[in-house]
Scaffold this motif. Structure first.
Motif, PDB file in Angstrom:
ATOM      1  N   ARG A   1      35.583 -17.850  21.280  1.00 27.35           N
ATOM      2  CA  ARG A   1      35.524 -18.444  22.625  1.00 27.35           C
ATOM      3  C   ARG A   1      34.955 -17.451  23.631  1.00 27.35           C
ATOM      4  N   ARG A   2      35.398 -16.194  23.551  1.00 27.47           N
ATOM      5  CA  ARG A   2      34.877 -15.177  24.471  1.00 27.47           C
ATOM      6  C   ARG A   2      33.391 -14.964  24.258  1.00 27.47           C
ATOM      7  N   ARG A   3      32.951 -14.961  23.009  1.00 23.28           N
ATOM      8  CA  ARG A   3      31.518 -14.830  22.746  1.00 23.28           C
ATOM      9  C   ARG A   3      30.742 -15.968  23.389  1.00 23.28           C
ATOM     10  N   LYS A   4      31.274 -17.169  23.254  1.00 21.99           N
ATOM     11  CA  LYS A   4      30.576 -18.345  23.767  1.00 21.99           C
ATOM     12  C   LYS A   4      30.464 -18.303  25.281  1.00 21.99           C
ATOM     13  N   THR A   5      31.513 -17.893  25.957  1.00 28.72           N
ATOM     14  CA  THR A   5      31.446 -17.856  27.412  1.00 28.72           C
ATOM     15  C   THR A   5      30.689 -16.630  27.917  1.00 28.72           C
ATOM     16  N   ALA A   6      30.726 -15.539  27.171  1.00 27.54           N
ATOM     17  CA  ALA A   6      30.028 -14.325  27.603  1.00 27.54           C
ATOM     18  C   ALA A   6      28.509 -14.469  27.501  1.00 27.54           C
ATOM     19  N   ARG A   7      28.084 -15.148  26.496  1.00 25.47           N
ATOM     20  CA  ARG A   7      26.647 -15.413  26.332  1.00 25.47           C
ATOM     21  C   ARG A   7      26.536 -16.761  25.654  1.00 25.47           C
ATOM     22  N   ASP A   8      25.562 -17.495  25.939  1.00 25.21           N
ATOM     23  CA  ASP A   8      25.401 -18.829  25.390  1.00 25.21           C
ATOM     24  C   ASP A   8      25.458 -18.704  23.880  1.00 25.21           C
ATOM     25  N   TYR A   9      26.646 -18.782  23.322  1.00 18.37           N
ATOM     26  CA  TYR A   9      26.951 -18.440  21.942  1.00 18.37           C
ATOM     27  C   TYR A   9      26.033 -19.135  20.942  1.00 18.37           C
ATOM     28  N   VAL A  10      25.405 -18.309  20.097  1.00 16.47           N
ATOM     29  CA  VAL A  10      24.638 -18.774  18.950  1.00 16.47           C
ATOM     30  C   VAL A  10      25.216 -18.017  17.759  1.00 16.47           C
ATOM     31  N   PRO A  11      25.675 -18.742  16.724  1.00 17.45           N
ATOM     32  CA  PRO A  11      26.267 -18.031  15.582  1.00 17.45           C
ATOM     33  C   PRO A  11      25.310 -16.978  15.024  1.00 17.45           C
TER      34      PRO A  11
ATOM     35  N   ASP B   1      26.425 -17.160   3.084  1.00 18.68           N
ATOM     36  CA  ASP B   1      25.462 -17.274   4.183  1.00 18.68           C
ATOM     37  C   ASP B   1      25.524 -18.660   4.823  1.00 18.68           C
ATOM     38  N   ALA B   2      25.644 -19.698   4.005  1.00 15.71           N
ATOM     39  CA  ALA B   2      25.724 -21.059   4.536  1.00 15.71           C
ATOM     40  C   ALA B   2      27.008 -21.270   5.325  1.00 15.71           C
ATOM     41  N   LEU B   3      28.083 -20.585   4.958  1.00 19.25           N
ATOM     42  CA  LEU B   3      29.334 -20.684   5.717  1.00 19.25           C
ATOM     43  C   LEU B   3      29.130 -20.283   7.171  1.00 19.25           C
ATOM     44  N   SER B   4      28.282 -19.289   7.401  1.00 22.07           N
ATOM     45  CA  SER B   4      28.084 -18.803   8.771  1.00 22.07           C
ATOM     46  C   SER B   4      27.363 -19.822   9.643  1.00 22.07           C
ATOM     47  N   THR B   5      26.782 -20.865   9.031  1.00 21.30           N
ATOM     48  CA  THR B   5      26.099 -21.892   9.822  1.00 21.30           C
ATOM     49  C   THR B   5      27.045 -23.001  10.262  1.00 21.30           C
ATOM     50  N   LEU B   6      28.260 -23.024   9.708  1.00 19.84           N
ATOM     51  CA  LEU B   6      29.208 -24.092  10.033  1.00 19.84           C
ATOM     52  C   LEU B   6      29.877 -23.844  11.383  1.00 19.84           C
ATOM     53  N   PRO B   7      30.289 -24.915  12.068  1.00 18.20           N
ATOM     54  CA  PRO B   7      31.123 -24.740  13.268  1.00 18.20           C
ATOM     55  C   PRO B   7      32.401 -23.990  12.888  1.00 18.20           C
TER      56      PRO B   7
ATOM     57  N   ARG C   1      35.635 -24.276  13.329  1.00 22.56           N
ATOM     58  CA  ARG C   1      36.795 -24.965  12.758  1.00 22.56           C
ATOM     59  C   ARG C   1      36.539 -25.327  11.302  1.00 22.56           C
ATOM     60  N   GLN C   2      35.337 -25.811  10.988  1.00 23.25           N
ATOM     61  CA  GLN C   2      35.018 -26.145   9.610  1.00 23.25           C
ATOM     62  C   GLN C   2      35.051 -24.897   8.731  1.00 23.25           C
ATOM     63  N   ARG C   3      34.509 -23.805   9.264  1.00 25.18           N
ATOM     64  CA  ARG C   3      34.510 -22.554   8.513  1.00 25.18           C
ATOM     65  C   ARG C   3      35.946 -22.092   8.274  1.00 25.18           C
ATOM     66  N   GLU C   4      36.795 -22.178   9.310  1.00 22.38           N
ATOM     67  CA  GLU C   4      38.196 -21.785   9.170  1.00 22.38           C
ATOM     68  C   GLU C   4      38.871 -22.548   8.043  1.00 22.38           C
ATOM     69  N   VAL C   5      38.706 -23.863   8.049  1.00 24.32           N
ATOM     70  CA  VAL C   5      39.382 -24.695   7.053  1.00 24.32           C
ATOM     71  C   VAL C   5      38.910 -24.341   5.642  1.00 24.32           C
ATOM     72  N   LEU C   6      37.605 -24.202   5.436  1.00 19.67           N
ATOM     73  CA  LEU C   6      37.106 -23.860   4.094  1.00 19.67           C
ATOM     74  C   LEU C   6      37.549 -22.466   3.664  1.00 19.67           C
TER      75      LEU C   6
ATOM     76  N   ALA D   1      32.989 -30.372   6.443  1.00 23.21           N
ATOM     77  CA  ALA D   1      32.475 -29.021   6.219  1.00 23.21           C
ATOM     78  C   ALA D   1      31.728 -28.939   4.895  1.00 23.21           C
ATOM     79  N   LEU D   2      32.274 -29.550   3.873  1.00 24.80           N
ATOM     80  CA  LEU D   2      31.600 -29.534   2.572  1.00 24.80           C
ATOM     81  C   LEU D   2      30.271 -30.284   2.623  1.00 24.80           C
ATOM     82  N   GLU D   3      30.231 -31.403   3.356  1.00 26.38           N
ATOM     83  CA  GLU D   3      28.972 -32.140   3.528  1.00 26.38           C
ATOM     84  C   GLU D   3      27.942 -31.273   4.253  1.00 26.38           C
TER      85      GLU D   3
END
Length: 188
Positions: free
Chosen positions: A100-110, A134-140, A142-147, A178-180
């Protein structure tokens, strides 16, 4: 690659990492002290945090802050066996705060290009496994957390629900989405 095959691939990759982090057989009994928890689970929690925040230094801070929080609450802890669950939830919550801090500090891009894994873990992963991580890092997040919690942490839907503060049904649907998404990302 079907969704079930994507799930098997994720499970194989994160399960492989979980195996690397598995405690020694003599260490599987519940830790009795905060020092035991730190010694036995610190690296596993750091790897969990790295998978969530994509940055080793930040992951170490997240875990250190989680242990500091547990230290402050240790005297109030009714059941020391619940301490590991508390730490997992604290790591997830602190990782969320970082994002969240990353997103507000700069227009967060993973940070897709960041490779925060250790040299040992990279060497131990096949190219298929590296593609999954590597593909995990492209997920939002919450999806990454769950997987990550499901396949790396080995947690049940109920435990993931407790660690993330979302309902069991949401855990299940988030894992499916997330799997999809992972399947689509790996096909590209």
């Amino acid at each position: 690659m079907s969704d079930s095959s994507a799930e098997r691939t994720v499970e194989r990759t994160l399960g492989h990492l979980r195996t690397i982090d598995a405690p020694e057989p003599h260490e599987q009994d519940e830790p009795l002290t905060l020092e035991d928890l730190y010694r036995r689970h610190r690296m596993q929690l750091i790897r969990l945090a790295v998978l969530l925040v994509d940055d080793a230094a930040t992951a170490e801070d997240v875990v250190q802050d989680s242990f500091a929080g547990l230290y402050r609450k240790w005297a109030e802890l009714r059941d020391s066996s619940a301490a590991l669950g508390y730490l997992r939830a604290a790591v997830v919550n602190r990782a969320r705060s970082v994002l969240r801090r990353r997103k507000t500090a700069r227009d967060y891009v993973p940070p897709h290009g960041v490779n925060a894994r250790s040299a040992e873990s990279v060497a131990m992963l096949s190219s298929e496994h590296q593609a999954v991580v590597d593909a995990l890092s492209t997920l939002p997040h919450r999806q990454r957390e769950v997987l990550v919690l499901r396949y790396y942490g080995g947690l049940s839907e109920a435990e993931i629900s407790d660690a993330t503060g979302i309902s069991k049904g949401t855990v299940k649907s988030t894992a499916s989405r997330a799997l999809e998404s992972l399947h689509r990302a790996m096909q590209q």
